[in-house]
Design an enzyme around this catalytic site. Structure first.
Site, short mmCIF file in Angstrom:
data_model
loop_
_atom_site.label_atom_id
_atom_site.label_comp_id
_atom_site.label_asym_id
_atom_site.label_seq_id
_atom_site.Cartn_x
_atom_site.Cartn_y
_atom_site.Cartn_z
N TYR A 298 0.84 -1.21 0.00
CA TYR A 298 0.00 0.00 0.00
C TYR A 298 0.87 1.25 0.00
O TYR A 298 0.72 2.13 -0.86
CB TYR A 298 -0.90 -0.03 1.24
N ASP A 299 1.81 1.33 0.97
CA ASP A 299 2.61 2.55 1.14
C ASP A 299 3.45 2.84 -0.10
O ASP A 299 3.48 3.96 -0.62
CB ASP A 299 3.56 2.41 2.34
N GLU A 300 4.17 1.81 -0.57
CA GLU A 300 5.05 2.02 -1.72
C GLU A 300 4.25 2.17 -3.01
O GLU A 300 4.66 2.89 -3.93
CB GLU A 300 6.07 0.89 -1.85
N ASN B 118 -6.27 9.40 8.32
CA ASN B 118 -7.38 8.53 8.72
C ASN B 118 -8.73 9.25 8.71
O ASN B 118 -8.95 10.18 9.48
CB ASN B 118 -7.16 7.98 10.13
N VAL C 257 -10.02 0.89 12.48
CA VAL C 257 -10.25 0.95 13.92
C VAL C 257 -11.60 1.57 14.28
O VAL C 257 -12.28 1.07 15.19
CB VAL C 257 -9.07 1.67 14.63
N ASN D 291 -14.38 -0.99 13.40
CA ASN D 291 -14.26 -2.15 14.29
C ASN D 291 -14.80 -1.84 15.68
O ASN D 291 -15.64 -2.57 16.22
CB ASN D 291 -12.79 -2.55 14.46
N THR E 130 -0.89 6.69 18.29
CA THR E 130 -1.88 7.75 18.06
C THR E 130 -2.30 7.81 16.59
O THR E 130 -1.57 7.40 15.69
CB THR E 130 -1.33 9.14 18.44
N ARG E 131 -3.50 8.35 16.38
CA ARG E 131 -4.01 8.67 15.05
C ARG E 131 -4.81 9.97 15.17
O ARG E 131 -5.26 10.35 16.25
CB ARG E 131 -4.94 7.57 14.51
N PRO F 202 2.32 2.24 12.53
CA PRO F 202 2.90 3.54 12.91
C PRO F 202 2.58 3.92 14.35
O PRO F 202 1.47 3.73 14.83
CB PRO F 202 2.24 4.51 11.92
P1 NAD Z 1 -12.73 1.90 0.12
O1 NAD Z 1 -12.07 0.59 0.21
O2 NAD Z 1 -14.08 2.06 0.74
O3 NAD Z 1 -12.84 2.40 -1.40
C1 NAD Z 1 -11.96 2.00 -2.40
C2 NAD Z 1 -12.77 1.67 -3.65
O4 NAD Z 1 -11.89 1.31 -4.72
C3 NAD Z 1 -13.72 0.49 -3.46
O5 NAD Z 1 -15.00 0.82 -3.95
C4 NAD Z 1 -13.07 -0.62 -4.26
O6 NAD Z 1 -14.00 -1.59 -4.73
C5 NAD Z 1 -12.40 0.15 -5.37
N1 NAD Z 1 -11.27 -0.54 -6.00
C6 NAD Z 1 -10.25 -1.20 -5.39
N2 NAD Z 1 -9.40 -1.69 -6.31
C7 NAD Z 1 -9.90 -1.33 -7.53
C8 NAD Z 1 -9.49 -1.57 -8.86
N3 NAD Z 1 -8.37 -2.26 -9.14
N4 NAD Z 1 -10.24 -1.08 -9.87
C9 NAD Z 1 -11.39 -0.38 -9.62
N5 NAD Z 1 -11.83 -0.15 -8.36
C10 NAD Z 1 -11.09 -0.61 -7.34
O7 NAD Z 1 -11.72 2.96 0.77
P2 NAD Z 1 -11.86 4.52 1.03
O8 NAD Z 1 -11.60 4.75 2.47
O9 NAD Z 1 -13.07 5.06 0.42
O10 NAD Z 1 -10.57 5.07 0.26
C11 NAD Z 1 -10.66 5.72 -1.00
C12 NAD Z 1 -9.28 6.21 -1.40
O11 NAD Z 1 -8.77 7.13 -0.42
C13 NAD Z 1 -8.25 5.10 -1.52
O12 NAD Z 1 -7.41 5.36 -2.62
C14 NAD Z 1 -7.46 5.20 -0.24
O13 NAD Z 1 -6.15 4.73 -0.39
C15 NAD Z 1 -7.50 6.69 0.02
N6 NAD Z 1 -7.31 6.97 1.45
C16 NAD Z 1 -8.32 6.73 2.35
C17 NAD Z 1 -8.09 6.98 3.69
C18 NAD Z 1 -9.16 6.76 4.73
O14 NAD Z 1 -8.87 6.91 5.92
N7 NAD Z 1 -10.38 6.45 4.40
C19 NAD Z 1 -6.84 7.43 4.13
C20 NAD Z 1 -5.84 7.64 3.18
C21 NAD Z 1 -6.09 7.42 1.83
N1 UDP Z 2 -6.42 -0.98 15.71
C1 UDP Z 2 -6.81 -1.54 16.92
N2 UDP Z 2 -7.88 -2.39 16.92
C2 UDP Z 2 -8.59 -2.68 15.79
C3 UDP Z 2 -8.20 -2.09 14.56
C4 UDP Z 2 -7.10 -1.25 14.55
O1 UDP Z 2 -6.21 -1.29 17.97
O2 UDP Z 2 -9.57 -3.45 15.90
C5 UDP Z 2 -5.28 -0.04 15.70
C6 UDP Z 2 -4.22 -0.33 14.66
O3 UDP Z 2 -3.25 -1.23 15.16
C7 UDP Z 2 -3.63 1.06 14.42
C8 UDP Z 2 -4.82 1.99 14.61
O4 UDP Z 2 -5.79 1.25 15.36
O5 UDP Z 2 -2.67 1.36 15.39
C9 UDP Z 2 -5.45 2.46 13.30
O6 UDP Z 2 -5.71 1.33 12.51
P1 UDP Z 2 -6.45 1.41 11.08
O7 UDP Z 2 -6.33 0.06 10.47
O8 UDP Z 2 -7.79 2.00 11.25
O9 UDP Z 2 -5.60 2.49 10.27
P2 UDP Z 2 -4.03 2.68 9.95
O10 UDP Z 2 -3.21 1.79 10.83
O11 UDP Z 2 -3.88 2.34 8.51
O12 UDP Z 2 -3.80 4.11 10.26
#
Ligand code: NAD
Ligand code: UDP
Ligand code: UDP
Length: 325
Positions: free
Chosen positions: A149-151, A178, A191, A194, A214-215, A278
């Site tokens: 994801y990150d890379e 987040n 989180v 959940n 933290t987040r 993180p």
């Molecule tokens: P989500 O999983 O609800 O939405 C992602 C959507 O992309 C889904 O509808 C999924 O079916 C679709 N998808 C996945 N792979 C695909 C592919 N190969 N072709 C076409 N569609 C595809 O997640 P979200 O939280 O709505 O995130 C949306 C975007 O925002 C993502 O790119 C995510 O990385 C980015 N983002 C979200 C957060 C967050 O906290 N929600 C944080 C950082 C970045």
């Molecule tokens: N986390 C947790 N319990 C859960 C789900 C997540 O304690 O049931 C923690 C997780 O380890 C992380 C933080 O909550 O430290 C945020 O997790 P999330 O997956 O929502 O986002 P990200 O880690 O990608 O920021």
């Protein structure tokens, strides 16, 4: 709406959590919306209320494959966002970010569309600079379990900037921290969803590690406002720009808050911390404030109440839209 101001907008990942909110906002603003989604983590339920709108179109399509359509703007959101889902098929996750970016950039180049990338705070990895400004290059383990994801997202940013340098494409890059709210998938493992689902069912809340990590949590409506302001900002402002809420909480605080807000009988139980989780994360949003006049307006308590109302309706089989504020 005058003919000239109606834009044709492509939203990849538009059936997901954030994409569905963005679709709603763009339709309400009088634009034509084309959602492209492979339904990996998204669902038709998220956009069911839009399907009858003649200005809305839905296409089942995987962004790793070429796409030929005619649009004015592209919001590239396609990518699973929760660790459980993006780690389920990590090779596909990298392909979605990288091949997806190449295809959407190729499309933007052919039709001369403006294109926005939904990048992420994960480009900062497990940060040793706190809070994180856009100038920080990050600290990412390139072969750990979060790397797909990150890379993938880091490489997508690279591609966006190279298409800008090489082809003068109009690009926009936002780094989303987040974000939570109604229409998060109840089982996607993030989180907020959940903890709320566990609390509403009086199940124990699963805290990973000691809960001191933290987040900073941003409500979805605030995030979408920032995303749209970025797309509409002058062409010379390309980002990257952090979009998130600077309020920072430990995960233990979040668990306690959700138990209190739901009035749940749940207890907190401890589970191992996943690899490379993180330790801290908080956006420096000075740039967004200065260039977009944007800052979040919805507090964590208020956003959680709205999200709890949504999940409460969902779990008890009531209509969820009425639960939205
Ligand atoms: P989500 O999983 O609800 O939405 C992602 C959507 O992309 C889904 O509808 C999924 O079916 C679709 N998808 C996945 N792979 C695909 C592919 N190969 N072709 C076409 N569609 C595809 O997640 P979200 O939280 O709505 O995130 C949306 C975007 O925002 C993502 O790119 C995510 O990385 C980015 N983002 C979200 C957060 C967050 O906290 N929600 C944080 C950082 C970045
Ligand atoms: N986390 C947790 N319990 C859960 C789900 C997540 O304690 O049931 C923690 C997780 O380890 C992380 C933080 O909550 O430290 C945020 O997790 P999330 O997956 O929502 O986002 P990200 O880690 O990608 O920021
Ligand atoms: N592409 C696409 N739709 C288009 C134009 C291009 O999906 O309308 C894809 C195409 O498959 C190509 C990628 O975008 O592989 C990159 O396009 P670009 O023109 O930058 O590169 P090239 O075609 O020269 O490899």
């Amino acid at each position: 709406m005058k003919f000239k101001t109606r834009k044709r907008v492509l939203i990849t990942g538009g059936a997901g959590f954030l994409g569905s909110h963005l679709s709603e906002r763009m339709l309400a603003a009088g634009h034509d919306v084309l959602v492209v989604d492979n339904f990996y983590t998204g669902s038709k339920d998220n956009i069911i209320s839009l399907l009858d709108n003649p200005h809305f179109e839905l296409m089942r399509h995987d962004v790793t494959m070429p796409l030929y359509v005619e649009v004015d703007e592209i919001f590239n959101l396609a990518c699973p966002a929760s660790p459980i889902h993006y780690q389920h098929n990590p090779v596909q996750t990298t392909k979605t970010s990288v091949h997806g970016a190449i295809n959407m950039l190729g499309l933007a180049k052919r039709v001369q569309a403006k294109i926005l990338q939904a990048s992420t705070s994960e480009v900062y990895g497990d940060p040793d600079v706190h809070p994180q400004p856009e100038s920080y290059w990050g600290r990412v383990n390139c072969n750990g379990i979060r790397a797909c994801y990150d890379e993938g997202k880091r490489c997508a940013e690279t591609l966006f900037f190279d298409y800008w340098r090489q082809y003068k494409l109009r690009i926009k890059v936002i780094r989303i921290f987040n974000t939570y709210g109604p229409r998060m998938h109840p089982n996607d493992g993030r989180v907020v969803s959940n903890f709320i689902v566990q609390a509403l069912q009086n199940d124990d809340l699963t805290l990973y590690g000691d809960g001191s990590q933290t987040r900073s949590f941003c409500y979805c409506d605030d995030l979408i406002e920032g995303m749209i302001r970025m797309m509409d900002s002058p062409d010379d402002f390309i980002g990257p720009v952090n979009i998130g809420n600077p309020g920072e909480f430990t995960i233990r605080e979040l668990a306690e808050k959700i138990i209190a807000l739901t009035g749940s009988r749940s207890k907190i139980i401890y589970r191992p911390l996943p690899q490379d989780d993180p330790r801290q994360r908080r956006p420096d949003i000075t740039l967004a404030r200065e260039r977009l006049g944007w800052q979040p307006s919805i507090s964590l308590d208020e956003g959680l109440k709205r999200t709890i109302a949504y999940f409460d309706a969902l779990l008890s089989g009531r209509p969820t839209d009425s639960a939205r504020a």
